[in-house]
Write an enzyme that holds these catalytic residues in place. Structure first.
Site, PDB file in Angstrom:
ATOM      1  N   TYR A  33       0.826  -1.203   0.000  1.00  0.00           N
ATOM      2  CA  TYR A  33       0.000   0.000   0.000  1.00  0.00           C
ATOM      3  C   TYR A  33       0.857   1.249   0.000  1.00  0.00           C
ATOM      4  CZ  TYR A  33       0.905   0.975   4.976  1.00  0.00           C
ATOM      5  OH  TYR A  33       1.506   1.288   6.168  1.00  0.00           O
ATOM      6  N   ARG A  52       8.272   4.045  -4.702  1.00  0.00           N
ATOM      7  CA  ARG A  52       8.297   3.047  -3.623  1.00  0.00           C
ATOM      8  C   ARG A  52       7.242   1.967  -3.862  1.00  0.00           C
ATOM      9  NH1 ARG A  52       7.684   5.139   2.387  1.00  0.00           N
ATOM     10  NH2 ARG A  52       5.524   5.365   1.693  1.00  0.00           N
ATOM     11  N   ARG A 100      -7.728 -20.435  -1.643  1.00  0.00           N
ATOM     12  CA  ARG A 100      -6.680 -20.244  -0.642  1.00  0.00           C
ATOM     13  C   ARG A 100      -5.621 -21.344  -0.723  1.00  0.00           C
ATOM     14  NH1 ARG A 100      -5.192 -21.878   4.404  1.00  0.00           N
ATOM     15  NH2 ARG A 100      -4.153 -20.301   5.681  1.00  0.00           N
ATOM     16  N   LYS A 147       6.510  -2.048   1.824  1.00  0.00           N
ATOM     17  CA  LYS A 147       5.337  -1.471   2.516  1.00  0.00           C
ATOM     18  C   LYS A 147       4.136  -2.395   2.363  1.00  0.00           C
ATOM     19  CE  LYS A 147       3.266   3.125   3.206  1.00  0.00           C
ATOM     20  NZ  LYS A 147       3.459   3.217   4.645  1.00  0.00           N
ATOM     21  N   GLU A 179      12.138   2.135  14.290  1.00  0.00           N
ATOM     22  CA  GLU A 179      11.271   3.228  13.834  1.00  0.00           C
ATOM     23  C   GLU A 179       9.994   3.225  14.661  1.00  0.00           C
ATOM     24  OE1 GLU A 179       9.972   2.541   9.749  1.00  0.00           O
ATOM     25  OE2 GLU A 179       9.938   0.386  10.120  1.00  0.00           O
ATOM     26  N   LEU A 203      11.143   1.082   7.129  1.00  0.00           N
ATOM     27  CA  LEU A 203      10.574   1.576   5.880  1.00  0.00           C
ATOM     28  C   LEU A 203      11.312   2.861   5.511  1.00  0.00           C
ATOM     29  CD1 LEU A 203       8.207   1.145   3.805  1.00  0.00           C
ATOM     30  CD2 LEU A 203       7.101   3.026   5.003  1.00  0.00           C
TER      31      LEU A 203
END
Ligand code: PDD
Length: 283
Positions: A33, A52, A100, A147, A179, A203
């Site tokens: 995302y 990114r 799945r 991310k 972070e 990140l």
């Protein structure tokens, strides 16, 4: 007012938006995302976020469903349809949907979801107050540079902070701060601006890149290395950065005051400089 959201090629009212129960983003957190800030109806640092996004997708072997130009058009269209002046665009790309299984089929059609959230970001009362931070162990996986939508531990960290009466948590690994739960962490000692170097442990924030580029003109000398909690507690100032908080001062870490316990002057200056250039460069 109901928003218009984007789901797999369609513009739909939020109440009517659906995704498959077989989407691997839902079943496996198999997706990435981006959060892009909108100021005065324009996208802040779109190119950095798009770069990114493409990197995150490529690290997971997901082909980007759109080019940079197409992403720009889609995000602008989304902002326009929702008459968004200030807030954010949330964009998620998942590997796709199928029965799945841990292994996936190559070449699935990626799922794309985008929506807006209107929010007052510049006038945030926390800027004057500063954040209280607790520290927690960093129990996330080892590829935090991607991310992904796998945000459970970060969410748990934010809740641990809230329940402890603080605003956020910094995560610590091998005695060193990595972070924040949803931001990059910094300290200032004298004229030195210290933050962990880019790598798999954090990140690489788009706001981080922009703020580090402003360090020199703010009179700070950059030191990209990890720091300890004790170092943070003894620092003159501390702050975090992210797309939605810009530069946000930190005033306590585990109950210990940073400096005089007030938001620091350098953090304030960096926030002003960052906001100025973000507005100037927004598209
Ligand atoms: N979070 N580190 C983590 C773990 C993050 O989740 C974020 C962003 C950042 C800062 O990155 P950037 O400057 O590109 O926003 C650092 C976003 C805002 C979120 O998940 O809402």
């Amino acid at each position: 007012m109901s928003r218009t959201v984007y789901v797999n090629g369609d513009w739909v009212p939020e109440e009517a938006a659906t995704i498959s129960v077989f989407d691997r983003g839902f079943l496996m957190a198999d997706g990435v995302y981006e959060v892009v800030t909108v100021l005065e109806g324009k996208l802040v640092d779109f190119a950095g976020h798009c770069r990114r996004l493409h990197r995150s997708l490529s690290e997971l072997d997901i082909a980007s469903p759109h080019t940079e130009e197409e992403w720009l058009q889609l995000q602008r269209d989304l902002v326009h349809r929702n008459r968004l002046r200030e807030g954010l665009v949330y964009l998620q790309v998942t590997r796709g949907a199928e029965d799945r299984d841990f292994a996936w089929s190559e070449g699935l059609t990626p799922g794309v979801v985008m929506f807006t959230q209107a929010r007052s970001l510049v006038d945030n009362p926390l800027v004057e107050r500063g954040l209280d931070i607790i520290t927690i162990d960093d129990l996330r996986w080892q590829r935090r540079d991607i991310k992904t939508v796998q945000l459970l531990y970060s969410s748990m960290g934010k809740m641990m902070a809230k329940r402890a009466g603080a605003h956020d948590a910094w995560m610590v690994e091998d005695g060193l701060v990595t972070e924040g739960t949803s931001n990059n962490a910094y300290i200032i000692a004298g004229r030195r601006l210290i933050t962990r170097q880019a790598g798999h442990a954090i990140l690489q924030g788009i706001t981080r890149t922009a703020v580090l580029a402003l360090a020199a003109e703010t009179g700070l000398e950059l030191e990209e290395r990890p720091f300890t909690v004790a170092e943070a507690q003894a620092a003159d100032e501390a702050f975090v950065t992210s797309a939605t908080t810009f530069v946000m001062p930190v005033v306590t870490v585990d109950g210990v005051k940073i400096g005089d316990g007030q938001p620091g002057p350098m953090a304030r200056k960096l926030r002003e400089h960052y906001l100025q250039q973000a507005r100037d460069a927004a598209i």
